[in-house]
Write a protein that holds these residues in place. Structure first.
Motif, PDB file in Angstrom:
ATOM      1  N   GLU A   1       7.498   1.519 -10.255  1.00 57.60           N
ATOM      2  CA  GLU A   1       6.309   1.078  -9.262  1.00 57.60           C
ATOM      3  C   GLU A   1       6.536  -0.393  -9.089  1.00 57.60           C
ATOM      4  N   LEU A   2       6.889  -1.070 -10.150  1.00 59.46           N
ATOM      5  CA  LEU A   2       6.874  -2.668 -10.073  1.00 59.46           C
ATOM      6  C   LEU A   2       8.180  -2.993  -9.489  1.00 59.46           C
ATOM      7  N   LYS A   3       9.251  -2.332  -9.426  1.00 59.13           N
ATOM      8  CA  LYS A   3      10.569  -2.585  -8.906  1.00 59.13           C
ATOM      9  C   LYS A   3      10.139  -2.340  -7.555  1.00 59.13           C
ATOM     10  N   LEU A   4       9.555  -1.267  -7.280  1.00 59.88           N
ATOM     11  CA  LEU A   4       9.529  -1.021  -5.546  1.00 59.88           C
ATOM     12  C   LEU A   4       8.475  -1.906  -4.829  1.00 59.88           C
ATOM     13  N   ALA A   5       7.469  -2.210  -5.626  1.00 55.95           N
ATOM     14  CA  ALA A   5       6.337  -3.096  -5.247  1.00 55.95           C
ATOM     15  C   ALA A   5       6.933  -4.555  -4.901  1.00 55.95           C
TER      16      ALA A   5
ATOM     17  N   PHE B   1      -0.121  -6.848  -8.714  1.00 57.03           N
ATOM     18  CA  PHE B   1       0.915  -6.794  -9.494  1.00 57.03           C
ATOM     19  C   PHE B   1       0.341  -6.705 -11.138  1.00 57.03           C
ATOM     20  N   ALA B   2      -0.754  -7.432 -11.242  1.00 55.19           N
ATOM     21  CA  ALA B   2      -1.619  -7.597 -12.421  1.00 55.19           C
ATOM     22  C   ALA B   2      -1.972  -6.221 -12.702  1.00 55.19           C
ATOM     23  N   ASP B   3      -2.423  -5.249 -11.934  1.00 51.62           N
ATOM     24  CA  ASP B   3      -2.783  -3.873 -12.142  1.00 51.62           C
ATOM     25  C   ASP B   3      -1.641  -3.036 -12.537  1.00 51.62           C
ATOM     26  N   ILE B   4      -0.589  -3.310 -11.993  1.00 58.48           N
ATOM     27  CA  ILE B   4       0.816  -2.586 -12.201  1.00 58.48           C
ATOM     28  C   ILE B   4       1.094  -2.795 -13.736  1.00 58.48           C
ATOM     29  N   LEU B   5       0.921  -4.089 -13.864  1.00 61.61           N
ATOM     30  CA  LEU B   5       1.559  -4.630 -15.522  1.00 61.61           C
ATOM     31  C   LEU B   5       0.405  -4.115 -16.400  1.00 61.61           C
ATOM     32  N   LYS B   6      -1.023  -4.008 -16.161  1.00 65.67           N
ATOM     33  CA  LYS B   6      -1.937  -3.372 -17.121  1.00 65.67           C
ATOM     34  C   LYS B   6      -1.665  -1.795 -17.390  1.00 65.67           C
ATOM     35  N   ARG B   7      -1.385  -1.158 -16.091  1.00 66.33           N
ATOM     36  CA  ARG B   7      -1.139   0.082 -16.249  1.00 66.33           C
ATOM     37  C   ARG B   7       0.002   0.352 -17.302  1.00 66.33           C
ATOM     38  N   GLY B   8       1.333  -0.306 -16.998  1.00 66.36           N
ATOM     39  CA  GLY B   8       2.328  -0.207 -17.851  1.00 66.36           C
ATOM     40  C   GLY B   8       2.022  -0.577 -19.201  1.00 66.36           C
ATOM     41  N   LEU B   9       1.249  -1.491 -19.648  1.00 64.68           N
ATOM     42  CA  LEU B   9       0.970  -1.991 -20.785  1.00 64.68           C
ATOM     43  C   LEU B   9       0.196  -0.540 -21.589  1.00 64.68           C
TER      44      LEU B   9
ATOM     45  N   GLU C   1       0.869  -1.167  -0.105  1.00 65.49           N
ATOM     46  CA  GLU C   1       0.006  -0.051  -0.053  1.00 65.49           C
ATOM     47  C   GLU C   1       0.947   1.385  -0.031  1.00 65.49           C
ATOM     48  N   ARG C   2       1.978   1.241   0.840  1.00 70.99           N
ATOM     49  CA  ARG C   2       2.944   2.293   0.748  1.00 70.99           C
ATOM     50  C   ARG C   2       3.410   2.724  -0.549  1.00 70.99           C
ATOM     51  N   VAL C   3       3.605   1.682  -1.365  1.00 72.87           N
ATOM     52  CA  VAL C   3       4.266   2.006  -2.803  1.00 72.87           C
ATOM     53  C   VAL C   3       3.231   2.368  -3.706  1.00 72.87           C
ATOM     54  N   LEU C   4       1.940   1.800  -3.511  1.00 68.94           N
ATOM     55  CA  LEU C   4       1.042   2.061  -4.657  1.00 68.94           C
ATOM     56  C   LEU C   4       0.280   3.688  -4.516  1.00 68.94           C
ATOM     57  N   GLY C   5       0.496   4.402  -3.675  1.00 66.77           N
ATOM     58  CA  GLY C   5       0.036   5.574  -3.582  1.00 66.77           C
ATOM     59  C   GLY C   5       0.942   6.666  -4.295  1.00 66.77           C
ATOM     60  N   SER C   6       2.176   6.176  -4.918  1.00 66.56           N
ATOM     61  CA  SER C   6       3.250   6.895  -5.122  1.00 66.56           C
ATOM     62  C   SER C   6       3.336   7.480  -6.501  1.00 66.56           C
ATOM     63  N   ALA C   7       2.352   7.123  -7.412  1.00 66.09           N
ATOM     64  CA  ALA C   7       2.196   7.834  -8.547  1.00 66.09           C
ATOM     65  C   ALA C   7       3.401   7.900  -9.731  1.00 66.09           C
ATOM     66  N   LEU C   8       4.273   6.887  -9.218  1.00 66.04           N
ATOM     67  CA  LEU C   8       5.523   6.399 -10.202  1.00 66.04           C
ATOM     68  C   LEU C   8       5.123   5.917 -11.513  1.00 66.04           C
ATOM     69  N   PRO C   9       6.281   6.003 -12.577  1.00 62.39           N
ATOM     70  CA  PRO C   9       5.735   5.294 -13.730  1.00 62.39           C
ATOM     71  C   PRO C   9       5.817   3.965 -13.284  1.00 62.39           C
ATOM     72  N   ALA C  10       5.024   3.138 -14.295  1.00 61.40           N
ATOM     73  CA  ALA C  10       4.633   1.660 -13.863  1.00 61.40           C
ATOM     74  C   ALA C  10       5.806   0.798 -13.633  1.00 61.40           C
ATOM     75  N   ASP C  11       6.956   0.996 -14.342  1.00 63.70           N
ATOM     76  CA  ASP C  11       8.363   0.406 -14.229  1.00 63.70           C
ATOM     77  C   ASP C  11       9.087   0.648 -12.919  1.00 63.70           C
TER      78      ASP C  11
END
Lengths: 211, 211
Positions: B95-99, B143-151, B83-93
Motif C-alpha cells: 500500500e505504501l509503494k502504491l500510495a 502516510f502516517a496511517d499506513i506506517l502505523k498499520r505496518g508497524l 483514495e483509490r489506493v486506500l480501499g485496496s486492502a493490500l499489505p502495508a508495504d
C-alpha cells in the motif's frame, strides 16, 4: 576562496566590500520576506541598510545581484560548516551524523534566507542560477562522498546506484527545516529534529543490528 | 465533497463554476510561472483565460483567490489519487509503494502548479493559508496511517515516535520531484525516480532480509 562571480564593484578593499554587502543582504532579506522580492524597491533597500542609493550602487548593480549574494552567502556558510567536519577522519556513519548536524544548524541560523531562496530562485538571472545550482551540487557531493566511503568500508548498505539520490534526499531533508518550518517547529525543537532525522537516516543505511 | 471555502460566486451551476475556474487556473499558472505572481495583472489573466474582466470576477474576486484555487486543486487530485489506493486492502508495504507512486504521479502531472505553490504560499491570505496547511496535513496523515498499520502488523520496523516525521519526509520527497526538477530530471525518468525512492524508503522500513 574567490568572491561571488559577475558582480562588479569599484571599491578596492575586499573586506569593506564583504562587510557592506553583508549589511545589504541582512536588510534585503527582511524586506524581501515581508514585502516580497518584486514589491521591494532599491530605495527601500538603501534606507534599510542605511546607505544612500549612490553608495548602494557601489556594491551591487540590481536587486537580482542581492538575491545572488544571498545564495552565495548561504552556500559559503554551508561549505564552511561542512569543511570543519570533513577533516575529522571519523568513521563514515559518525561523519555523516556530524555533517548532517552542521548543515541543519547552518540552515537553522539562516532559515529566512533559505526560505527566500526556495521562493525566489526563479528571479535569479540565468547566469547566476547556473552558478548557484553548480554550488548546490557541491554540497550534495559532500554527502555522496561520505556515503561512498561508508559503502566501501562496509559501514553502510546501499545500492551504489542510489547514492546520488540519497545525497539529494539528505540535503532536502536538511533544508526542509527551513521551508516547512510552519509544520515542523510546532512539533520539534532543532535538537529533536536533528536527532530524529539522523535516526531515520541511519536506519536506512546501517545493517539492522546496529540501529 | 465540499468546494473551496470562502470564494463567493453568484453563478448557480456548480459544474459551470468548476469548469470556468479550471480554465482560469490553467491560464493563471502559466502566467504566474513565466511572469511571477506579483507582476501578473488580472487583465492578463482574463485575456489568457478568454474571459472579459467582468466574467472573470464572477468566478474569483482577486488574484489571491486563484492561488488558493490552485492549492485546492492540487490537494483534491492528491486525495483522489490516494483514495483509490486506500480501499485496496493490500499489505502495508504494498500500500505504501502504491500510495507513494500515485502521489508522485499526481505531482508529475501538476508539476508547474506544485512549484508555484512552493514559491507563492506566502502570497495566500492568512485564512487561505490556514486551510491549505490543514489540507496538506491530511495528505501526510494518509502516510502516517499506513506506517502505523505496518508497524502494528509487524511489516515495518520504525520507532512509533518517528512515524509523523517519516510521513512528512515521504510527502516532501514526492514533492521534491516538482521543486527540484532542474536537478532530478537530468538524472532520472519519472519511473526511475519512483522506483529508486521506493527502494530507499523500504530499506528504511523493512527488516533487512526483505529488502
Amino acid at each position: 576562496m574567490s568572491g561571488p562571480k559577475g558582480i562588479p564593484t569599484f571599491v578596492k578593499d575586499p573586506r569593506l566590500v564583504e562587510e557592506r554587502r553583508d549589511q545589504i543582504i541582512r536588510a534585503s532579506v527582511d524586506l524581501f520576506i515581508s514585502k516580497g522580492f518584486h514589491k521591494t524597491t532599491t530605495r527601500e533597500i538603501a534606507q534599510a541598510s542605511k546607505f544612500s542609493i549612490g553608495t548602494l550602487y557601489e556594491y551591487i548593480s540590481s536587486k537580482e545581484d542581492i538575491l545572488y549574494l544571498v545564495c552565495y552567502d548561504i552556500n559559503r556558510r554551508m561549505r564552511e560548516g561542512l569543511e570543519r567536519v570533513l577533516g575529522s577522519a571519523l568513521p563514515a556513519d559518525e561523519e555523516l551524523k556530524l555533517a548532517f548536524r552542521r548543515l541543519v544548524e547552518v540552515i537553522d541560523a539562516m532559515d529566512d534566507d533559505v526560505l527566500l531562496i526556495y521562493q525566489e530562485t526563479k528571479s535569479l538571472t540565468r547566469e547566476a542560477m547556473h552558478d548557484v545550482l553548480a554550488k548546490e551540487t557541491e554540497i550534495t557531493k559532500v554527502f555522496a562522498d561520505i556515503l561512498k566511503r561508508g559503502l566501501e568500508e562496509g559501514v553502510f548498505r546501499i545500492d551504489p546506484q542510489d547514492i546520488d539520490l540519497m545525497a539529494e534526499n539528505i540535503v532536502v531533508l536538511a533544508e526542509m527545516w527551513a521551508f516547512r518550518r510552519w509544520a515542523l517547529r510546532q512539533k520539534y525543537t532543532l535538537e529533536q529534529y536533528i536527532e530524529r532525522q539522523t535516526r531515520l537516516l541511519l536506519s536506512e543505511l546501517l545493517p539492522e543490528a546496529e540501529v
